[in-house]
Design an enzyme around this catalytic site. Structure first.
Site, short mmCIF file in Angstrom:
data_model
loop_
_atom_site.label_atom_id
_atom_site.label_comp_id
_atom_site.label_asym_id
_atom_site.label_seq_id
_atom_site.Cartn_x
_atom_site.Cartn_y
_atom_site.Cartn_z
N GLU A 125 5.57 -5.28 6.78
CA GLU A 125 4.90 -4.21 7.53
C GLU A 125 5.52 -3.98 8.90
O GLU A 125 5.58 -2.87 9.40
CB GLU A 125 3.40 -4.52 7.69
CG GLU A 125 2.57 -4.41 6.42
CD GLU A 125 2.55 -5.68 5.59
OE1 GLU A 125 3.42 -6.57 5.78
OE2 GLU A 125 1.66 -5.81 4.73
N GLU A 151 -0.30 -9.47 -0.50
CA GLU A 151 -1.70 -9.75 -0.16
C GLU A 151 -2.59 -9.74 -1.40
O GLU A 151 -3.50 -10.56 -1.53
CB GLU A 151 -2.19 -8.72 0.86
CG GLU A 151 -1.50 -8.89 2.22
CD GLU A 151 -1.79 -7.75 3.19
OE1 GLU A 151 -1.66 -6.57 2.78
OE2 GLU A 151 -2.14 -8.03 4.35
N ALA A 155 0.87 -1.18 0.00
CA ALA A 155 0.00 0.00 0.00
C ALA A 155 0.90 1.23 0.00
O ALA A 155 2.07 1.16 0.38
CB ALA A 155 -0.89 -0.01 1.23
N GLY A 187 0.95 -5.13 0.95
CA GLY A 187 -0.30 -5.22 0.18
C GLY A 187 -0.10 -5.87 -1.18
O GLY A 187 -1.03 -6.46 -1.73
N1 DAK Z 1 4.66 3.17 -0.74
C1 DAK Z 1 5.08 4.34 -1.29
N2 DAK Z 1 6.22 4.48 -1.99
C2 DAK Z 1 6.99 3.38 -2.13
C3 DAK Z 1 6.62 2.12 -1.58
C4 DAK Z 1 5.38 2.04 -0.86
N3 DAK Z 1 4.93 0.89 -0.33
N4 DAK Z 1 7.60 1.25 -1.88
C5 DAK Z 1 8.53 1.92 -2.60
N5 DAK Z 1 8.17 3.21 -2.75
C6 DAK Z 1 8.88 4.27 -3.44
C7 DAK Z 1 10.11 4.74 -2.64
O1 DAK Z 1 9.73 5.67 -1.65
C8 DAK Z 1 10.96 5.33 -3.75
O2 DAK Z 1 10.46 6.60 -4.08
P1 DAK Z 1 11.46 7.84 -4.38
O3 DAK Z 1 12.34 7.97 -3.17
O4 DAK Z 1 12.22 7.38 -5.61
O5 DAK Z 1 10.53 9.00 -4.61
C9 DAK Z 1 10.68 4.42 -4.95
O6 DAK Z 1 9.43 3.77 -4.67
C10 DAK Z 1 11.74 3.36 -5.14
O7 DAK Z 1 11.89 2.68 -3.90
P2 DAK Z 1 13.33 2.46 -3.20
O8 DAK Z 1 14.27 3.57 -3.52
O9 DAK Z 1 13.08 2.16 -1.77
O10 DAK Z 1 13.82 1.15 -4.00
P3 DAK Z 1 14.75 -0.03 -3.47
O11 DAK Z 1 14.97 -0.89 -4.67
O12 DAK Z 1 15.91 0.49 -2.70
O13 DAK Z 1 13.83 -0.85 -2.42
C11 DAK Z 1 11.79 -1.93 -1.67
C12 DAK Z 1 12.69 -1.47 -2.87
C13 DAK Z 1 10.50 -2.47 -2.25
C14 DAK Z 1 12.52 -3.01 -0.89
C15 DAK Z 1 11.55 -0.69 -0.75
O14 DAK Z 1 11.08 0.40 -1.55
C16 DAK Z 1 10.55 -0.96 0.33
O15 DAK Z 1 10.91 -1.52 1.37
N6 DAK Z 1 9.30 -0.50 0.13
C17 DAK Z 1 8.28 -0.57 1.15
C18 DAK Z 1 7.76 -1.98 1.30
C19 DAK Z 1 6.70 -2.05 2.38
O16 DAK Z 1 6.98 -1.72 3.55
N7 DAK Z 1 5.48 -2.46 2.02
C20 DAK Z 1 4.39 -2.57 2.98
C21 DAK Z 1 3.61 -1.27 3.07
S1 DAK Z 1 2.22 -1.40 4.21
C22 DAK Z 1 -5.45 -2.51 3.98
C23 DAK Z 1 -5.01 -2.64 2.66
C24 DAK Z 1 -3.64 -2.78 2.40
C25 DAK Z 1 -2.74 -2.71 3.44
C26 DAK Z 1 -3.19 -2.58 4.73
C27 DAK Z 1 -4.55 -2.46 5.01
N8 DAK Z 1 -6.85 -2.36 4.28
C28 DAK Z 1 -7.78 -2.29 3.19
C29 DAK Z 1 -7.35 -2.34 5.64
C30 DAK Z 1 -1.32 -2.81 3.11
C31 DAK Z 1 -0.35 -2.23 3.84
C32 DAK Z 1 1.03 -2.21 3.30
O17 DAK Z 1 1.32 -2.72 2.23
#
Ligand code: DAK
Length: 258
Positions: free
Chosen positions: A132, A112, A63, A109
């Site tokens: 997360e 998921e 997300a 997400g």
């Molecule tokens: N959200 C926003 N931006 C993101 C992102 C995300 N999840 N993942 C990556 N980006 C963005 C980064 O901020 C970066 O942007 P700039 O700095 O270039 O502007 C760009 O994408 C490239 O990312 P990185 O520079 O970080 O690239 P790397 O190759 O170094 O790393 C990575 C890739 C995927 C390992 C890393 O970006 C990362 O750890 N991303 C976050 C992964 C994460 O934590 N995902 C979980 C998020 S929480 C629900 C529905 C859904 C959900 C919950 C409830 N309901 C309906 C109740 C879901 C929740 C989640 O998914």
């Protein structure tokens, strides 16, 4: 260029996530468009099977954290995410089969969403994970439920509690994905599988899908509701604020347990 591409190939409806600048982060607008497109195919009598694809580098990195970062408290989380929730529910209750074509990141997400599909075709570069916990929260759209049913308690615990990722081969061995193919073929293989399903009698296919889901989904509704309550609750913590802020600032989070 649109963030969600919608096309057909014979009797197969194809929806492609196309937000490369954020590795296909699932903003609410993207989820609105995905659920609308899939819902349209589900109602279209010409369509027999659907494919939900990401880009070669990323299926979806979760997300959109920039949208969640400033949510204030559990009530705020529920308010903001409940409309999005109906998109997830709609995808989970599609009648026609839906195949995920996954390459690169399928995290949070993104993992998921792939698991909400009926089958997963993965490229050799696919990585699945529920990171997360690393940003101060937990899965909120099935990561503790569908993942546990797919890979078992031990591996699901480790993934949910440490953010450990599964590569494509391990995902294949553990039954999370149907097949693993070279990256240049992941979409064509998913479409090939969808076309094979599209040749089968549609009523029998839909009845079989519903019956298989009845086998695995028993208890899923209660499990998803418990997961969601716990997920919203974490937005009352300082660790959620710190985790998401640290991600945006590209630094390591400092946890206080508050
Ligand atoms: N959200 C926003 N931006 C993101 C992102 C995300 N999840 N993942 C990556 N980006 C963005 C980064 O901020 C970066 O942007 P700039 O700095 O270039 O502007 C760009 O994408 C490239 O990312 P990185 O520079 O970080 O690239 P790397 O190759 O170094 O790393 C990575 C890739 C995927 C390992 C890393 O970006 C990362 O750890 N991303 C976050 C992964 C994460 O934590 N995902 C979980 C998020 S929480 C629900 C529905 C859904 C959900 C919950 C409830 N309901 C309906 C109740 C879901 C929740 C989640 O998914």
């Amino acid at each position: 260029m649109s963030e969600v591409l919608v096309e057909t190939d014979g009797k197969v409806g194809i929806v492609t996530l196309n937000r490369p600048q954020s590795l296909n982060a699932l903003s609410i607008a993207v989820m609105d468009a995905v659920s609308e497109a899939l819902g349209g195919f589900d109602r279209d009598p010409e369509i027999r099977c659907m494919v939900l694809a990401g880009l070669p580098k990323s299926f979806a990195a979760g997300a959109d954290i920039s949208e969640m970062k400033n949510i204030d408290g559990a009530e705020g989380a529920e308010k903001m995410l409940s409309r999005n929730l109906s998109n997830w529910d709609k995808i989970g209750s599609l009648k026609k089969p839906l195949i995920a074509a996954v390459s690169g990141f399928a995290l949070g997400g993104g993992c998921e969403l792939a698991m909400a599909c009926d089958m997963i075709v993965a490229s050799e570069t696919a990585v699945f994970g529920q990171p997360e916990v690393l940003i101060g929260v937990m899965p909120g759209a099935g990561g503790t439920q569908r993942l546990t049913k797919a890979v078992g308690k031990a591996v699901s615990m480790e993934m949910n509690l440490t953010g450990r990722r599964l590569g494509a081969r391990e995902a294949l061995e553990r039954g999370l994905v149907n097949r693993m193919v070279p990256v240049e073929n992941y979409l064509s293989e998913a479409i090939k599988l969808a076309k094979l399903i599209a040749e089968q009698p549609p009523l029998a296919v839909q009845a079989a899908k519903a019956a298989v889901n009845a086998a695995v989904d028993r208890g899923l509704k209660d499990g998803l509701a418990a997961e969601r309550r716990a997920f919203y609750g974490l937005f009352d913590t300082q660790d959620q604020k710190e985790g998401m802020k640290a991600f945006a600032e590209k630094r390591k989070a400092v946890w206080t347990g508050k």
